[in-house]
Motif scaffolding. Sequence first.
Motif, PDB file in Angstrom:
ATOM      1  N   TRP A  43     -65.010 -89.363 -56.336  1.00 12.83           N
ATOM      2  CA  TRP A  43     -63.960 -88.658 -56.314  1.00 12.83           C
ATOM      3  C   TRP A  43     -62.606 -88.811 -56.678  1.00 12.83           C
ATOM      4  O   TRP A  43     -61.558 -88.270 -57.286  1.00 12.83           O
ATOM      5  N   LEU A  47     -60.005 -87.114 -59.272  1.00 10.99           N
ATOM      6  CA  LEU A  47     -58.654 -86.640 -58.948  1.00 10.99           C
ATOM      7  C   LEU A  47     -57.665 -87.216 -60.033  1.00 10.99           C
ATOM      8  O   LEU A  47     -56.676 -86.556 -60.476  1.00 10.99           O
ATOM      9  N   TYR A  50     -57.186 -84.700 -62.741  1.00  7.20           N
ATOM     10  CA  TYR A  50     -56.226 -83.789 -62.430  1.00  7.20           C
ATOM     11  C   TYR A  50     -54.831 -84.041 -62.398  1.00  7.20           C
ATOM     12  O   TYR A  50     -54.112 -83.459 -62.815  1.00  7.20           O
ATOM     13  N   LEU A 118     -65.269 -74.471 -55.788  1.00  7.68           N
ATOM     14  CA  LEU A 118     -64.744 -75.948 -55.551  1.00  7.68           C
ATOM     15  C   LEU A 118     -64.946 -77.048 -56.428  1.00  7.68           C
ATOM     16  O   LEU A 118     -65.832 -77.116 -57.276  1.00  7.68           O
ATOM     17  N   THR A 119     -63.989 -78.092 -56.510  1.00  6.27           N
ATOM     18  CA  THR A 119     -64.278 -79.168 -57.370  1.00  6.27           C
ATOM     19  C   THR A 119     -65.493 -79.683 -56.857  1.00  6.27           C
ATOM     20  O   THR A 119     -66.244 -79.908 -55.729  1.00  6.27           O
ATOM     21  N   LEU A 122     -64.483 -83.462 -54.912  1.00  2.00           N
ATOM     22  CA  LEU A 122     -63.046 -83.558 -53.893  1.00  2.00           C
ATOM     23  C   LEU A 122     -63.477 -82.231 -52.747  1.00  2.00           C
ATOM     24  O   LEU A 122     -62.917 -82.413 -51.662  1.00  2.00           O
ATOM     25  N   VAL A 124     -62.255 -79.392 -52.988  1.00  3.66           N
ATOM     26  CA  VAL A 124     -61.108 -78.716 -52.868  1.00  3.66           C
ATOM     27  C   VAL A 124     -61.262 -77.486 -53.833  1.00  3.66           C
ATOM     28  O   VAL A 124     -61.794 -77.664 -54.958  1.00  3.66           O
ATOM     29  N   ALA A 125     -60.494 -76.239 -53.621  1.00  7.94           N
ATOM     30  CA  ALA A 125     -60.526 -75.302 -54.239  1.00  7.94           C
ATOM     31  C   ALA A 125     -59.683 -75.472 -55.783  1.00  7.94           C
ATOM     32  O   ALA A 125     -58.916 -76.302 -55.806  1.00  7.94           O
ATOM     33  N   VAL A 128     -56.212 -74.889 -56.520  1.00  6.34           N
ATOM     34  CA  VAL A 128     -55.162 -75.701 -56.228  1.00  6.34           C
ATOM     35  C   VAL A 128     -54.408 -76.674 -57.090  1.00  6.34           C
ATOM     36  O   VAL A 128     -53.243 -76.905 -57.307  1.00  6.34           O
TER      37      VAL A 128
END
Length: 168
Positions: A43, A47, A50, A118-119, A122, A124-125, A128
């Motif tokens: 994860w 991150l 990104y 989704l990632t 993570l 998460v969308a 985002v």
Amino acid sequence: MKKLRTGLNHVLNGLAGISFLAMVVLTFWQVVARYILKNPSVWSEELVSYLFAWASLFGACLITGERGHMSIPVIVERFSASVQKVFGILGEVIALLFSVIILVYGGVQITQLAMGQLTSSLGVAVGVFYVILPLSGILNALYTILNIYDIAKYGVVAEAVSQKEGEV
């Protein structure tokens, strides 16, 4: 105008710095998790990638504000001050169009499309993380408008004049 530019610069420098610091901490964590704990952290790697994109786009906004984007001054410097002013404004208008069409409009479109994905690690969308595209487009557009104002008022050497005003 000077206060707005200074405020934006402080905020963007802070955000870019925080992004960079987070990348350093997360990368350190990746190394510790992989080689010391023998349990890789997937994860944090995602991150960091990104955050790198976010920091790069924050930096691109700062460069736009400094009028540090690509130019060929060797050719433009051969013209009179009024022609240099026209070329300066034309360059900023092109940057403004790019910011509005590609980053804001295109960024909104891709962000909306990616909200359904989704990632991988993570959860998460993806949209985002893509929000930075229209946000940086808006900031770039704002900076180019400030640059156009400065060029129209002071000429092509607006950043030198702006710096002198700040010293007074």
